[in-house]
Design a protein around this motif. Structure first.
Motif, PDB file in Angstrom:
ATOM      1  N   VAL A 416       0.835  -1.198   0.000  1.00  0.00           N
ATOM      2  CA  VAL A 416       0.000   0.000   0.000  1.00  0.00           C
ATOM      3  C   VAL A 416       0.872   1.251   0.000  1.00  0.00           C
ATOM      4  CG1 VAL A 416      -1.830   1.224   1.234  1.00  0.00           C
ATOM      5  CG2 VAL A 416      -1.742  -1.275   1.294  1.00  0.00           C
ATOM      6  N   GLU A 417       0.443   2.259  -0.758  1.00  0.00           N
ATOM      7  CA  GLU A 417       1.109   3.558  -0.773  1.00  0.00           C
ATOM      8  C   GLU A 417       0.095   4.650  -0.469  1.00  0.00           C
ATOM      9  OE1 GLU A 417       3.090   4.055  -4.504  1.00  0.00           O
ATOM     10  OE2 GLU A 417       4.671   2.601  -4.028  1.00  0.00           O
ATOM     11  N   LEU A 418       0.512   5.612   0.347  1.00  0.00           N
ATOM     12  CA  LEU A 418      -0.321   6.776   0.674  1.00  0.00           C
ATOM     13  C   LEU A 418       0.337   8.010   0.080  1.00  0.00           C
ATOM     14  CD1 LEU A 418      -2.539   8.326   2.262  1.00  0.00           C
ATOM     15  CD2 LEU A 418      -0.984   8.323   4.215  1.00  0.00           C
ATOM     16  N   SER A 419      -0.386   8.722  -0.778  1.00  0.00           N
ATOM     17  CA  SER A 419       0.157   9.920  -1.426  1.00  0.00           C
ATOM     18  C   SER A 419      -0.500  11.158  -0.837  1.00  0.00           C
ATOM     19  CB  SER A 419      -0.071   9.851  -2.940  1.00  0.00           C
ATOM     20  OG  SER A 419       0.598   8.729  -3.493  1.00  0.00           O
ATOM     21  N   THR A 420       0.340  12.132  -0.449  1.00  0.00           N
ATOM     22  CA  THR A 420      -0.145  13.291   0.301  1.00  0.00           C
ATOM     23  C   THR A 420      -0.225  14.548  -0.567  1.00  0.00           C
ATOM     24  OG1 THR A 420       2.095  13.825   1.031  1.00  0.00           O
ATOM     25  CG2 THR A 420       0.813  12.334   2.424  1.00  0.00           C
ATOM     26  N   MET A 421      -0.530  15.664   0.062  1.00  0.00           N
ATOM     27  CA  MET A 421      -0.839  16.924  -0.620  1.00  0.00           C
ATOM     28  C   MET A 421       0.306  17.414  -1.508  1.00  0.00           C
ATOM     29  SD  MET A 421      -1.938  20.547   1.129  1.00  0.00           S
ATOM     30  CE  MET A 421      -0.302  20.845   1.810  1.00  0.00           C
ATOM     31  N   PRO A 422       0.022  17.638  -2.812  1.00  0.00           N
ATOM     32  CA  PRO A 422       1.040  18.204  -3.698  1.00  0.00           C
ATOM     33  C   PRO A 422       1.095  19.723  -3.553  1.00  0.00           C
ATOM     34  CG  PRO A 422      -0.943  17.774  -4.939  1.00  0.00           C
ATOM     35  CD  PRO A 422      -1.228  17.335  -3.525  1.00  0.00           C
ATOM     36  N   GLU A 423       2.122  20.324  -4.142  1.00  0.00           N
ATOM     37  CA  GLU A 423       2.229  21.786  -4.084  1.00  0.00           C
ATOM     38  C   GLU A 423       1.041  22.441  -4.786  1.00  0.00           C
ATOM     39  OE1 GLU A 423       5.883  23.552  -5.304  1.00  0.00           O
ATOM     40  OE2 GLU A 423       7.113  22.090  -4.229  1.00  0.00           O
ATOM     41  N   ASP A 424       0.673  21.907  -5.945  1.00  0.00           N
ATOM     42  CA  ASP A 424      -0.447  22.460  -6.715  1.00  0.00           C
ATOM     43  C   ASP A 424      -1.729  21.745  -6.292  1.00  0.00           C
ATOM     44  OD1 ASP A 424      -2.047  23.704  -8.567  1.00  0.00           O
ATOM     45  OD2 ASP A 424      -1.468  22.376 -10.219  1.00  0.00           O
ATOM     46  N   HIS A 425      -2.325  22.197  -5.195  1.00  0.00           N
ATOM     47  CA  HIS A 425      -3.495  21.505  -4.657  1.00  0.00           C
ATOM     48  C   HIS A 425      -4.693  22.444  -4.566  1.00  0.00           C
ATOM     49  CE1 HIS A 425      -1.710  23.460  -1.090  1.00  0.00           C
ATOM     50  NE2 HIS A 425      -2.945  23.563  -0.682  1.00  0.00           N
ATOM     51  N   MET A 426      -5.865  21.836  -4.516  1.00  0.00           N
ATOM     52  CA  MET A 426      -7.111  22.583  -4.331  1.00  0.00           C
ATOM     53  C   MET A 426      -7.505  22.480  -2.854  1.00  0.00           C
ATOM     54  SD  MET A 426      -8.305  23.750  -7.315  1.00  0.00           S
ATOM     55  CE  MET A 426     -10.070  23.933  -7.012  1.00  0.00           C
ATOM     56  N   GLY A 427      -8.154  23.500  -2.349  1.00  0.00           N
ATOM     57  CA  GLY A 427      -8.718  23.414  -1.018  1.00  0.00           C
ATOM     58  C   GLY A 427      -7.782  23.872   0.088  1.00  0.00           C
ATOM     59  N   ASP A 428      -8.351  23.994   1.271  1.00  0.00           N
ATOM     60  CA  ASP A 428      -7.650  24.477   2.446  1.00  0.00           C
ATOM     61  C   ASP A 428      -6.709  23.412   3.011  1.00  0.00           C
ATOM     62  OD1 ASP A 428      -7.768  24.792   5.674  1.00  0.00           O
ATOM     63  OD2 ASP A 428      -7.787  26.738   4.654  1.00  0.00           O
ATOM     64  N   GLU A 429      -5.518  23.840   3.431  1.00  0.00           N
ATOM     65  CA  GLU A 429      -4.527  22.884   3.943  1.00  0.00           C
ATOM     66  C   GLU A 429      -5.012  22.174   5.203  1.00  0.00           C
ATOM     67  OE1 GLU A 429      -0.536  24.241   4.260  1.00  0.00           O
ATOM     68  OE2 GLU A 429      -0.480  25.080   2.233  1.00  0.00           O
ATOM     69  N   ALA A 430      -5.833  22.846   5.988  1.00  0.00           N
ATOM     70  CA  ALA A 430      -6.348  22.229   7.213  1.00  0.00           C
ATOM     71  C   ALA A 430      -7.240  21.037   6.874  1.00  0.00           C
ATOM     72  CB  ALA A 430      -7.129  23.262   8.031  1.00  0.00           C
ATOM     73  N   ILE A 431      -8.033  21.169   5.798  1.00  0.00           N
ATOM     74  CA  ILE A 431      -8.890  20.061   5.369  1.00  0.00           C
ATOM     75  C   ILE A 431      -8.031  18.912   4.862  1.00  0.00           C
ATOM     76  CG2 ILE A 431     -10.686  19.355   3.741  1.00  0.00           C
ATOM     77  CD1 ILE A 431     -11.722  22.222   3.774  1.00  0.00           C
ATOM     78  N   TRP A 432      -6.971  19.250   4.116  1.00  0.00           N
ATOM     79  CA  TRP A 432      -6.043  18.224   3.632  1.00  0.00           C
ATOM     80  C   TRP A 432      -5.427  17.462   4.809  1.00  0.00           C
ATOM     81  CZ3 TRP A 432      -4.017  16.389  -1.015  1.00  0.00           C
ATOM     82  CH2 TRP A 432      -4.543  16.962  -2.178  1.00  0.00           C
ATOM     83  N   GLU A 433      -5.014  18.201   5.800  1.00  0.00           N
ATOM     84  CA  GLU A 433      -4.380  17.578   6.966  1.00  0.00           C
ATOM     85  C   GLU A 433      -5.360  16.629   7.655  1.00  0.00           C
ATOM     86  OE1 GLU A 433      -1.603  16.438   9.593  1.00  0.00           O
ATOM     87  OE2 GLU A 433      -1.252  17.758   7.869  1.00  0.00           O
ATOM     88  N   LYS A 434      -6.604  17.069   7.784  1.00  0.00           N
ATOM     89  CA  LYS A 434      -7.623  16.235   8.428  1.00  0.00           C
ATOM     90  C   LYS A 434      -7.886  14.972   7.612  1.00  0.00           C
ATOM     91  CE  LYS A 434     -12.240  16.582  10.501  1.00  0.00           C
ATOM     92  NZ  LYS A 434     -13.371  17.490  10.791  1.00  0.00           N
TER      93      LYS A 434
END
Length: 641
Positions: A416-434
């Motif tokens: 399994v691989e988990l891919s996280t927030m890229p530099e070019d992302h949509m939406g608020d970083e707090a939502i991404w973190e959650k």
């Protein structure tokens, strides 16, 4: 001028600027070194160190970085051999990189061509170059010098123009010089164990607008034993190639003239696909998914709202009718959103899980089409879960469990691989973190080890990818789970919360088979066409020994059919041995042989596809055994045990 060099043990030494790793190795008395890793970059032994080195590590043939050195060098040896054989003036060089388990080089041959029959001749010349043990020298030159050096090599000149700055690097071994960044071995004689594998066509830089070049593939290993094992692996993989087995087993055909990249499934193939879908449907129904069907063609405005028009249009198919433009869907997500938006949804209704075997079409260049693995028309076992932010973790856990159940059914292990927030992302970083935390928590609660790919998530949300391993140890990326914040906002997808206000819903995209066609291709190769009985197109073949046994055999066929089995009567006027052999070639799990003894006793003689024989088995007993084997979807044939 002095530079500082730090070694893996933490020790720090000073050297004159311009010293090479080879000089350091000789001074320290280290043996069997072929290259180095300098500040994380692969480095030739003869390449000077021009500045402080925070970390240097030396590479031997046993290290994981070694193949990059010796396979890259082998591609240059290949190019040198081709130029010697076909003549320098007749050969225009493309590129020659390393790839997984091997290397290739692209050539434009002016007078003549390279075929599979030419590979032994090229190999012989490569062996001569290896025996010559030519020193490999790295040189830095100006672009002006490089253009003069490669004035007769148009593809190299094109590459030179695109290199930033005024300095390029070239590598020379004997009379052969190539534009290259490296890294390479110190000489051509370090690694001897290689094999040229195949020849194919490849457009220059992957574009159909460019000339078609000849690509020669090869592989190389540091040890002879490793090369031999890999060649055995390739031989077995070739036997299992779904493009060969599919037509041979009457599962599917490909028609490149009228429907390139769009497979035709024959009756036997349709049976396997239906069994895969039925199995999946059962599991989804048990888990509260609601199956839907969405249109294949929808108005272009939908795809403009979704963002596909801006980011994916070149991979889509379009039609015009009644002065309206429509797109053939490349994905199912917008259709599922329209179904959701047709309802008024309260938080009490969530989560909503929509599931579809959705047929999609995506344009792929003809050069990358590959059997069932890379197609233009395919079916996704697509689902979209609409939930609240608080429900994300629980829903992900449910999907993880479903993935495990489905993959376990076919004997697949996976990572399994988990891919996280890229530099070019949509939406608020707090939502991404959650969201990312929810994915991590679900993976940890499911006791699934995972690798984190920092910054490699989709621009609309983090994702989990599954890589299954087949019976040959090859990995295939299939299942994916993706959180999406972008599309619900674009389509204003909401639910009524406890506060009686509208809130944007969270959308989880997920597929487990992925592409049903691709998964089918993987299964063909995984099982070498010998499917478990529950998905086998023909489960039992009844073979009368001669014409006088045909009537009795027909009655037995009828009994199997009444019990719900896929059965075939082979009463052709061929020898018994021939018909048994044909049943084995078709990978039919069980053969029932009917002769005088069987008709007189009422007992059966059963053969498995591997050749095991079971005599004096009652019809009732065999039907009961088969029924249990199919109902439990067993991987192995019961009567083999």
């Amino acid at each position: 001028m002095k530079i500082k060099v730090k070694f893996p043990d933490g020790s720090l030494r000073e050297y004159e600027k311009g010293i090479t790793p080879m000089e350091i190795v000789r001074e320290m008395g280290i043996k069997k070194v072929i290259g180095a890793v300098v500040n994380g970059e692969l480095w030739d032994l003869k390449r000077p160190l021009e500045e402080d080195c925070e970390k240097i590590r030396f590479v031997t043939l046993d290290d994981p970085e070694a193949p990059e050195f010796y396979r890259h060098t082998m591609s240059h040896i290949l190019a040198q051999a081709v130029m010697r054989i076909y003549g320098r003036d007749n050969v225009k060089l493309g590129i020659g990189p390393t790839i997984e388990n091997g290397f290739y080089y692209d050539f434009d041959i002016k007078n003549g061509k390279i075929t599979e029959e030419d590979l032994p001749k090229i190999e012989q010349e490569m062996k001569k170059i290896i025996k010559e043990n030519l020193p490999i020298e790295r040189k830095t030159i100006s672009k002006t010098e490089a253009k003069e050096l490669f004035k007769d090599q148009p593809y190299k000149l094109e590459l030179i123009e695109e290199i930033e700055g005024d300095i390029v690097t070239v590598y020379q071994q004997g009379e052969f010089v190539d534009l290259c960044r490296g890294p390479h071995l110190p000489s051509t004689g370090v690694v001897k164990h290689f094999k040229l594998l195949s020849v194919s066509g490849a457009y220059w830089r992957g574009s159909e607008k460019n000339p078609m070049l000849t690509r020669v593939y090869g592989t190389a290993f540091a040890k002879k034993e490793d090369l031999e094992n890999y060649l055995k692996f390739l031989e077995e993989a070739q036997k299992r190639d779904h493009r060969k087995l599919g037509p041979q087993l009457e599962l599917f055909i490909l028609n490149t003239e009228f429907a390139p990249g769009m497979p035709f499934f024959l009756p036997k193939g349709a049976i396997v696909l239906n069994e895969l879908m039925n199995f999946s449907r059962e599991l989804h129904q048990q888990r509260g998914y609601k199956e839907i069907f969405t249109p294949l063609i929808m108005n272009e405005q939908l795809w403009k709202i979704s963002g596909h028009w801006d980011h994916y249009a070149e991979n889509m198919y379009f039609i015009e009718k009644d002065e309206e433009r429509y797109a053939v869907k490349p994905m199912n997500c917008p259709g599922h959103i329209l179904v959701y938006k047709s309802m008024t949804v309260s938080y009490r209704d969530l989560p909503l899980r929509f599931f579809e075997f959705g047929r999609v079409h995506r344009y792929e260049r003809s050069g990358v089409l590959h059997g069932l693995m890379r197609v233009r028309s395919f079916t996704q076992d697509d689902a979209h879960i609409f939930c609240t932010p608080e429900q994300i973790e629980e829903e992900i856990l449910g999907v993880l469990d479903l993935v495990n159940v489905i993959y376990k059914q076919f004997g697949f292990t996976y990572r399994v691989e988990l891919s996280t927030m890229p530099e070019d992302h949509m939406g608020d970083e707090a939502i991404w973190e959650k969201a990312t935390t929810a994915l991590k928590n679900a993976l940890e609660k499911a006791n699934l080890p995972y690798k984190v790919n920092e910054g490699e998530g989709a621009f609309y949300g983090p994702k989990i990818d599954f890589h299954i391993k087949d019976s040959l140890g090859r990995e295939w990326q299939c299942a994916t789970i993706q959180l999406d914040f972008m599309m619900p906002e674009k389509f204003n997808v909401t639910y009524i919360g406890p506060d009686n206000k509208e809130h944007t819903v969270v959308m989880i995209h997920r597929a487990i088979y992925g592409s049903l066609e691709r998964f089918f291709g993987i299964l063909i190769e995984h099982f070498a066409g010998a499917f478990p009985t529950w998905i086998a197109p023909v489960q039992v073949v009844v073979i009368p020994i001669s014409d006088k046994h045909s009537e009795g055999a027909k009655k037995i066929v009828k009994e199997f059919s009444k019990s719900g089995f896929r059965v075939f009567l082979d009463n052709r006027r061929e020898t018994l041995g021939y018909r048994i052999r044909q049943a084995q070639i078709q990978k039919i799990p069980y053969m029932v042989i009917i002769g005088d003894k069987e008709l007189a006793s009422g007992k059966l003689s059963v053969r498995t596809r591997t050749g095991k024989e079971i005599r004096d088995l009652s019809l009732e007993e065999f039907v009961k055994t088969l029924r249990e084997e199919v109902a439990n979807r067993k991987l192995e044939l019961t009567l083999e045990g």
